[in-house]
Design a protein around this motif. Structure first.
Motif: not given
Length: 225
Positions: A207-221
Motif C-alpha cells: 500500500l505504501q500510504p506514507i511517503e518519507t521526504l528526506r530532510g523535509r518530513g512525511y506525507r500521506f499519499v
C-alpha cells in the motif's frame, strides 16, 4: 485530535475541557488571551474555542492575530453577549461559528464536530483510502474492513497525516501535535511511531500510504475515495 480552549471563567474552562476530553479529544486550556495566543502559536491544534471577553488580550484580537499569521484552524467563539453586532464582529475577525452562553454540552460538541468535519473536507466521519478507512467518530482505523490495533499515539499520528495530506508534515510539527507544550520527547519518538504505524497499516508493503521526504518530513499519499 487537539483542541485549545481559551476561557477566563475557571469553572467553565474546566467543564469545557472535561466535556471534550470525555469525547476523546486532547485538550489544553488558557484563561487569558495572551497565554491562549502563545499556546496557539507554539503548538498545533485542530480547533480552538475562544471566549470574546478575555483578560490581557480580547478574544477578537486573539483571532485576528491567528488569522494574520496564517493559522487556518477552525475557531468557535463563545460569548455571553446577545447583541448581533458582537457575533458579526467575531465572524468578521475570522471565527467560523459562535455560541452564546449559556449553552448545553451537546450543542457545544455538535458545533465542534461540525467544524472539524468541514475543516477535514469530509461531510461524514468516515474517510476511505482504498482498503484503508478511518472512522473519525470512533477514532479507529480499519484495513480491509478489519480494525487495526493502534495505540492512541499511532492513531493520532495517522489521523493528523490524513487531515494534512495535501502537504508535507515535518517531524517537529508532529512532535508538537503529539505531545503537550513544554514537553520534550526524545527526537526519535516520531520515527519509532512512524515505523510501527507503517507495519500495521501496510503489513505486506503493497500500500505504501506514507511517503518519507528526506530532510523535509512525511506525507500521506493515498487518494480519498
Amino acid at each position: 485530535m487537539r483542541i485549545l480552549v481559551i476561557e477566563d471563567e475557571p469553572i467553565l474552562n474546566a467543564r469545557l475541557r472535561d466535556w471534550l476530553t470525555k469525547e476523546g479529544y486532547r485538550v489544553e486550556g488558557a484563561q487569558d488571551g495572551e497565554n491562549g495566543l502563545y499556546l496557539a502559536q507554539e503548538s498545533q491544534f485542530d480547533a480552538a474555542i475562544i471566549d470574546l471577553g478575555l483578560p490581557k488580550l480580547p478574544g477578537i484580537e486573539v483571532i485576528k492575530n491567528l488569522r494574520n499569521q496564517g493559522k487556518t484552524l477552525p475557531i468557535l467563539v463563545l460569548t455571553a453577549r446577545d447583541r448581533w453586532q458582537d457575533k458579526v464582529e467575531g465572524l468578521e475577525a475570522g471565527a467560523d461559528d459562535y455560541l452564546t452562553k449559556p449553552f448545553e454540552p451537546p450543542e457545544l460538541l455538535a458545533r465542534v464536530k461540525a467544524l472539524l468535519r468541514r475543516a477535514g473536507g469530509a461531510a461524514k466521519m468516515d474517510m476511505q483510502f482504498g482498503p484503508l478507512m478511518l472512522d473519525l467518530n470512533g477514532q479507529k482505523a480499519l484495513l480491509n474492513q478489519q480494525e487495526l490495533e493502534l495505540t492512541a499515539f499511532e492513531y493520532r499520528l495517522l489521523e493528523y497525516l490524513v487531515r494534512h495530506r495535501d502537504r508535507v508534515v515535518t517531524k517537529l510539527e508532529l512532535n508538537n501535535y503529539l505531545y503537550p507544550v513544554n514537553d520534550d520527547p526524545d527526537s526519535n519518538v516520531v520515527e519509532v511511531l512512524m515505523g510501527r504505524l507503517r507495519k500495521k497499516v501496510d503489513p505486506d508493503g503493497s500500500l505504501q500510504p506514507i511517503e518519507t521526504l528526506r530532510g523535509r518530513g512525511y506525507r500521506f499519499v493515498l487518494t480519498h475515495a
